[in-house]
Scaffold this motif. Structure first.
Motif, PDB file in Angstrom:
ATOM      1  N   UNK A  93       0.834  -1.205   0.000  1.00 43.94           N
ATOM      2  CA  UNK A  93       0.000   0.000   0.000  1.00 43.94           C
ATOM      3  C   UNK A  93       0.869   1.255   0.000  1.00 43.94           C
ATOM      4  N   UNK A  94       1.813   1.330   0.934  1.00 40.92           N
ATOM      5  CA  UNK A  94       2.678   2.512   1.015  1.00 40.92           C
ATOM      6  C   UNK A  94       3.557   2.670  -0.211  1.00 40.92           C
ATOM      7  N   UNK A  95       4.086   1.571  -0.730  1.00 41.23           N
ATOM      8  CA  UNK A  95       4.961   1.611  -1.906  1.00 41.23           C
ATOM      9  C   UNK A  95       4.177   2.077  -3.136  1.00 41.23           C
ATOM     10  N   UNK A  96       2.971   1.555  -3.281  1.00 44.29           N
ATOM     11  CA  UNK A  96       2.154   1.949  -4.419  1.00 44.29           C
ATOM     12  C   UNK A  96       1.771   3.420  -4.391  1.00 44.29           C
ATOM     13  N   UNK A  97       1.360   3.918  -3.214  1.00 43.08           N
ATOM     14  CA  UNK A  97       1.015   5.340  -3.094  1.00 43.08           C
ATOM     15  C   UNK A  97       2.238   6.203  -3.359  1.00 43.08           C
ATOM     16  N   UNK A 146      -2.653   0.961  10.804  1.00 47.66           N
ATOM     17  CA  UNK A 146      -1.959   0.835   9.531  1.00 47.66           C
ATOM     18  C   UNK A 146      -1.712   2.188   8.877  1.00 47.66           C
ATOM     19  N   UNK A 147      -2.612   3.154   9.106  1.00 50.34           N
ATOM     20  CA  UNK A 147      -2.459   4.462   8.481  1.00 50.34           C
ATOM     21  C   UNK A 147      -1.155   5.143   8.833  1.00 50.34           C
ATOM     22  N   UNK A 148      -0.733   5.018  10.083  1.00 51.72           N
ATOM     23  CA  UNK A 148       0.528   5.637  10.502  1.00 51.72           C
ATOM     24  C   UNK A 148       1.714   5.011   9.792  1.00 51.72           C
ATOM     25  N   UNK A 149       1.702   3.692   9.670  1.00 46.62           N
ATOM     26  CA  UNK A 149       2.802   3.002   9.000  1.00 46.62           C
ATOM     27  C   UNK A 149       2.837   3.368   7.518  1.00 46.62           C
TER      28      UNK A 149
END
Length: 284
Positions: A93-97, A146-149
């Motif tokens: 998720x983080x990598x894609x964003x 999860x949002x913080x991570x």
């Protein structure tokens, strides 16, 4: 004027000359990149095992064989696969964003001077800032979840990819750009058809660096507060076993982190590089 006599020498029948010489088995093996890397890993494992046996203190530094046993046991029990899946889902998720935002910023930067100034200013401000330093703010803004991570992952990915992509775009020759313009390509079509293929080595480097930053940031974030929506990933697994003084399981968790990193680097990114950069003749 006397004429020099003609001299003719008979050549002896020589054996067939081999133009192409077969390589020995050792030379063929040395040419295999994967085999050289396996040898390096095996040597490191031997050093690890030897040092662990010499130290003879499993609480401080378990042997490689003991770590592999703990790793296998955690795999069979399903504990490590479950933790790794949680970490990888959050990472994706983080990598894609981060990739999406980097693409947006670099597209703006290549299209206008204001966009270039914006990207250069933002990277100068935020790139030196460690992602893990934003955790306190992330906890305030997004809570313990999860949002913080994901927030700190996006920060760790965004600037590395944006910088490398922008540098790659700027290194594309004006001749290629003019060819695209002559074919009627503008803005996004020019970026997609000309700039991205020409700058792909730099883009791939940015993706690799962004992946490495994101992976270690994720593990560090999970080590700090770890639990997302009631479950934790690999970092939390390492933290819990450290508190329980299960050093072998701690090393098994670290071993898992290393194995995933090796797989992504030597399988996923290597295949992307093989099917793009090497196939296009940009790298030998």
């Amino acid at each position: 004027m006397a004429q020099r006599p003609e001299i003719v020498r008979e050549t002896s029948a020589a054996g067939a000359i081999s133009v192409e010489q077969r390589l020995s088995f050792a030379e063929l093996a040395y040419r295999q990149s994967w085999l050289r890397k396996v040898v390096v890993l095996a040597a490191l494992a031997v050093v690890w095992e030897a040092y662990g046996r010499w130290l003879d203190n499993p609480l401080l530094f378990p042997t490689f064989s003991a770590t592999v046993e703990a790793f296998a046991a955690a795999i069979l029990s399903g504990e490590i696969p479950a933790k790794a899946l949680i970490s990888l889902q959050t990472l994706a998720i983080g990598y894609g964003i981060g990739i999406g935002l980097a693409a947006l910023l670099t597209t703006l930067a290549i299209g206008s001077r204001i966009g270039t100034d914006l990207l250069e200013t933002l990277t100068a401000m935020f790139n030196p800032l460690p992602a893990i330093a934003l955790l306190p703010l992330a906890l305030i803004w997004f809570g313990l979840g999860q949002g913080s991570v994901v927030f700190v992952l996006v920060h760790s990915v965004l600037w590395a990819i944006a910088l490398n992509t922008h540098a790659g775009f700027r290194s594309v020759s004006n001749t290629l750009k003019m060819v695209g313009l002559n074919y009627g390509l503008r803005n996004l079509s020019l970026v997609r058809a000309i700039l991205i293929p020409a700058a792909f080595p730099s883009i791939l480097t940015g993706l690799k660096v962004g992946w490495a930053f994101a992976w270690r940031t994720l593990i560090a974030a999970e080590l700090v507060f770890g639990v997302s929506s009631g479950s934790g990933g690999l970092g939390w697994y390492i933290f819990e076993n450290r508190n329980a003084l299960e050093t072998t399981n701690v090393f098994a968790g670290l071993f898992t982190v290393i194995m995933i990193g090796l797989f992504v680097e030597n399988v996923i990114f290597a295949n992307i590089e093989k099917k793009t950069i090497r196939r296009w003749g940009m790298q030998h």
